[in-house]
Design a protein around this motif. Sequence first.
Motif: not given
Length: 253
Positions: A6-10, A12-14, A239-241
């Motif tokens: 789940a932490a991968t989502g954050w 991506w934002i970073k 962050s889409f990339y």
Amino acid sequence: MEKLPAATGWQWIKQGFSLFRKQPAELSTLFLSYMFLMMVITIIPVLGQVLPLILIPVFSIAFMQACVQVEKGQRVYPNLLLTGFRSPAFRTLVILGLLYVLAATLAIGASALIDGGLFWDVMVGSARVEATTVQDSHITLAMLTAGVLYLPAAMAFWFAAPLIAWQGMGLGKALFYSFYAVRRAGRAFTVYGLGWALVGVIFPLLLSTLMGQLTGSPVLMMMVLLPLSIVLTVVMYCSFYPTYTALFGKPPQ
């Protein structure tokens, strides 16, 4: 394709912020050029209202390619906006854009069963959102319903454009793999969505409220919030990339 924590989502934002920091002026210029081009397109009679939506997949390739060049240390220029138009997959990307419009139309149209079509009228510009109108209607429930109905389509569309343009997939295959990839990384995408709700929605709202109480100046608020909204939008595009590379790897040369 492995399941992601789940932490991968954050992360991506970073990573979106990290990409933006490398070329903030160039990426912002690319975005502003895109917005200007969209304004010009809306002038076209009849098609001008729907064409910007149809071309979303075509232009999305430009921002993805911009992230590739930032990652490689190459300069980003506004002419990258033509990347999707030059792609051999241009026709397929346009068909994908038509599916975007169709899916959104069906989802919003279905919500009319709840609020009598008020949300539809707001989206097409034939009605205004006022406090009394919202209080006396079920528009909030209609919006939530439309969002839930559109969610499977959004999952199928998320990676479809780069899979078509970069991997050479057909339309159906790209939609299938995109849906499957988002479903497999569901926990990461949940954190990603909640993170952007915090960074891109709640934070600007809190900041505008605080500034309004401290200064009471609408002009000053706009001078701060407008650039902030542009920056956050560009970062979101960046962050889409990493969401793509985390699941499908680096794009081919």
